[in-house]
Design an enzyme around this catalytic site. Structure first.
Site, PDB file in Angstrom:
ATOM      1  N   PHE A 113      46.702  42.405  40.957  1.00  0.00           N
ATOM      2  CA  PHE A 113      45.531  42.336  40.155  1.00  0.00           C
ATOM      3  C   PHE A 113      44.337  42.739  41.177  1.00  0.00           C
ATOM      4  O   PHE A 113      44.301  42.283  42.222  1.00  0.00           O
ATOM      5  CB  PHE A 113      45.372  40.773  39.785  1.00  0.00           C
ATOM      6  N   ASP A 184      50.768  35.599  44.692  1.00  0.00           N
ATOM      7  CA  ASP A 184      49.879  35.070  43.543  1.00  0.00           C
ATOM      8  C   ASP A 184      50.802  34.686  42.224  1.00  0.00           C
ATOM      9  O   ASP A 184      51.475  35.883  41.884  1.00  0.00           O
ATOM     10  CB  ASP A 184      48.963  36.291  43.572  1.00  0.00           C
ATOM     11  N   TYR A 209      43.923  28.071  34.577  1.00  0.00           N
ATOM     12  CA  TYR A 209      43.645  28.360  33.255  1.00  0.00           C
ATOM     13  C   TYR A 209      44.144  29.444  32.393  1.00  0.00           C
ATOM     14  O   TYR A 209      43.788  29.541  30.998  1.00  0.00           O
ATOM     15  CB  TYR A 209      42.068  29.203  33.273  1.00  0.00           C
ATOM     16  N   LYS A 210      45.458  29.882  32.696  1.00  0.00           N
ATOM     17  CA  LYS A 210      46.385  30.739  31.670  1.00  0.00           C
ATOM     18  C   LYS A 210      47.294  29.754  31.187  1.00  0.00           C
ATOM     19  O   LYS A 210      47.164  29.032  30.368  1.00  0.00           O
ATOM     20  CB  LYS A 210      46.910  31.674  32.811  1.00  0.00           C
ATOM     21  N   ARG A 356      48.082  43.848  24.925  1.00  0.00           N
ATOM     22  CA  ARG A 356      49.161  42.456  25.872  1.00  0.00           C
ATOM     23  C   ARG A 356      48.972  41.486  24.793  1.00  0.00           C
ATOM     24  O   ARG A 356      48.193  40.880  24.246  1.00  0.00           O
ATOM     25  CB  ARG A 356      48.063  42.381  27.170  1.00  0.00           C
TER      26      ARG A 356
HETATM   27  C1  PLP Z   1      46.954  37.682  39.327  1.00  0.00           C
HETATM   28  C2  PLP Z   1      45.605  37.399  39.479  1.00  0.00           C
HETATM   29  N1  PLP Z   1      44.936  37.251  40.621  1.00  0.00           N
HETATM   30  C3  PLP Z   1      43.659  36.825  40.799  1.00  0.00           C
HETATM   31  C4  PLP Z   1      42.570  36.748  39.500  1.00  0.00           C
HETATM   32  C5  PLP Z   1      41.284  36.416  39.787  1.00  0.00           C
HETATM   33  O1  PLP Z   1      41.318  34.903  39.567  1.00  0.00           O
HETATM   34  P1  PLP Z   1      39.682  34.510  39.411  1.00  0.00           P
HETATM   35  O2  PLP Z   1      39.010  34.908  38.597  1.00  0.00           O
HETATM   36  O3  PLP Z   1      39.986  33.043  39.075  1.00  0.00           O
HETATM   37  O4  PLP Z   1      39.166  34.364  40.839  1.00  0.00           O
HETATM   38  C6  PLP Z   1      43.207  37.003  38.548  1.00  0.00           C
HETATM   39  C7  PLP Z   1      42.529  36.746  36.943  1.00  0.00           C
HETATM   40  O5  PLP Z   1      42.949  36.813  35.979  1.00  0.00           O
HETATM   41  C8  PLP Z   1      44.783  37.310  38.138  1.00  0.00           C
HETATM   42  O6  PLP Z   1      45.261  37.456  36.949  1.00  0.00           O
END
Ligand code: PLP
Length: 397
Positions: A113, A184, A209-210, A356
């Site tokens: 990400f 992650d 939150y997912k 998606r």
């Molecule tokens: C794999 C991954 N890492 C990091 C993040 C960033 O998270 P946050 O916005 O809570 O900091 C996300 C957000 O969707 C994500 O999917």
């Protein structure tokens, strides 16, 4: 066997909606409404500042951290909750780099990400110690692990395609080369069985939150392997991670174990919603969730490919190699998704061309999948996406 009819009744899904975006934001657990109301009126309203002691607010991050820990194979006392995932990535990466002081390479992949990569770049800039971020293709990660790498930082499930890394095998290879791992789990926790202990992960982070349905902006979590808990230096040395926050010492002393990964004041109201969301998991087997989600996604892929050849599968076909989401490519993906959302099939779009869909058996069943495919077929066959209103990009896609 998990009773998915029971779990489905625990969520508020608006009438007329087939919700295939729990991989981005889980739906509202009905019990969270009362729980948050009680926290607002009963706790904040009546207890005021006393709530920190009388309502257990201060212990929330640790207690709820343990609840999340049970879903990812982390022993009690090894997970802290709070802040956003980007911040937890920063903390994990900074601590891991300090534990490998003689090396300078952070290895990641281009399926990670972007926020994780941005955080690494920012941290490299602040450290100013010659670190580099090496980003390879997901399939090249294994061969890129060598004795120059300090930290392997990966997202287990690719947010665009759902491709799943082999966390255990890559961690083993990393350790053989003296490399620490930061995993992650944003698209893993609550989606697939995860066992950070069995995989021997060093650090793991994720959001709630997912698939954990904690609500928009729900706080993130960080896991630190017990072997590092007392030696990892917290880069964000806030007062809540101090050994004795209310001693108000002028010097920082890290708190015991995972407590040091706390930063500032816990988000009490958000944690109340997350606590209620975690109740849903009490009688749920993650193995049942996994097999049901693979079956739903397989059904979706098979029926959609048969009926909509215009869409190209962008996810691994083998369910064991996917997380809990499926993506298809189309050059007009954004407009297609807007047309679907307008017809109650909610997924999302990830640039440049992926639509998606998440498969979350807690509240999605076979009939939803079949009904969604009918709508997608109609949108594709009749080019219902081909109107100017569906091409206008919103801020959040
Ligand atoms: C794999 C991954 N890492 C990091 C993040 C960033 O998270 P946050 O916005 O809570 O900091 C996300 C957000 O969707 C994500 O999917």
């Amino acid at each position: 066997m998990t009773d998915f009819r029971r779990t489905r009744a625990l969520f508020h899904i608006p009438d007329g909606v087939i919700y295939l975006d729990g991989n981005s934001l889980g739906p509202l657990p009905i019990a969270a409404v009362d729980r948050v109301a009680r926290t607002l009126s009963g706790e904040w309203g009546n207890e005021l500042i006393r709530g920190w002691n009388t309502a257990g607010w201060m212990a929330q991050p640790r207690r709820i951290g343990d609840r999340v820990g049970r879903l990812i194979g982390a022993p009690a006392g090894t997970v802290a909750i709070g802040d956003t995932l980007s911040i937890k990535v920063y903390q994990a990466l900074a601590s891991a780099l300090e534990l490998t002081p003689e090396r300078r390479v952070i290895l990641s992949d281009n399926g990670n990400f972007p926020s994780d990569l941005y955080i690494a770049e920012g941290l490299i800039g602040s450290l100013d110690a010659g670190h580099i971020l090496k980003v390879v293709a997901p399939e090249d990660v294994e061969n890129a692990i060598d004795g120059t790498v300090a930290v392997l930082m990966l997202t287990e499930v690719d947010y665009r395609t759902g491709r799943l890394h082999d966390m255990t095998a890559l961690t083993r290879k990393a350790h053989l080369a003296g490399v620490l791992t930061v995993w992650d789990l944003a698209h893993s926790a609550g989606a697939i069985p995860v066992d950070v202990t069995a995989a021997d992960a060093d650090f793991a982070v994720g959001c709630t939150y997912k698939y954990l349905n904690g609500g928009p902006g729900a706080p993130a979590f960080i896991y630190v392997a017990p072997r590092y808990a007392e030696i990892a230096r917290p880069a964000l040395s806030g007062w809540m991670g101090h050994e004795a926050p209310f001693a108000f010492d002028l010097d920082y002393r890290p708190g015991l174990g995972i407590e040091r990964m706390r930063v500032g004041t816990p988000p009490v109201i958000a944690l109340a919603a997350l606590d209620a969301a975690l109740d849903v998991w009490e009688d749920v087997s993650m193995n049942d969730v996994r097999s049901a989600s693979i079956a739903l996604a397989d059904l979706f892929i098979d029926t959609l490919e048969a009926r909509c050849p215009q869409l190209t599968l962008a996810s691994p076909r083998d369910g064991q190699k996917r997380g809990s989401q499926v993506s298809f490519r189309h050059e007009n993906g954004y407009a297609i998704m807007q047309a679907l959302i307008a017809r109650g099939v909610i997924g999302d779009f990830r640039a440049p061309d992926a639509i998606r869909f998440g498969f979350t058996p807690l509240y999605i069943g076979e009939s939803d999948v079949r009904a969604a495919v009918d709508v997608i077929d109609d949108v594709m066959t009749n080019r219902r996406w081909d109107t100017p209103e569906y091409r206008t990009m919103a801020v959040v896609t």
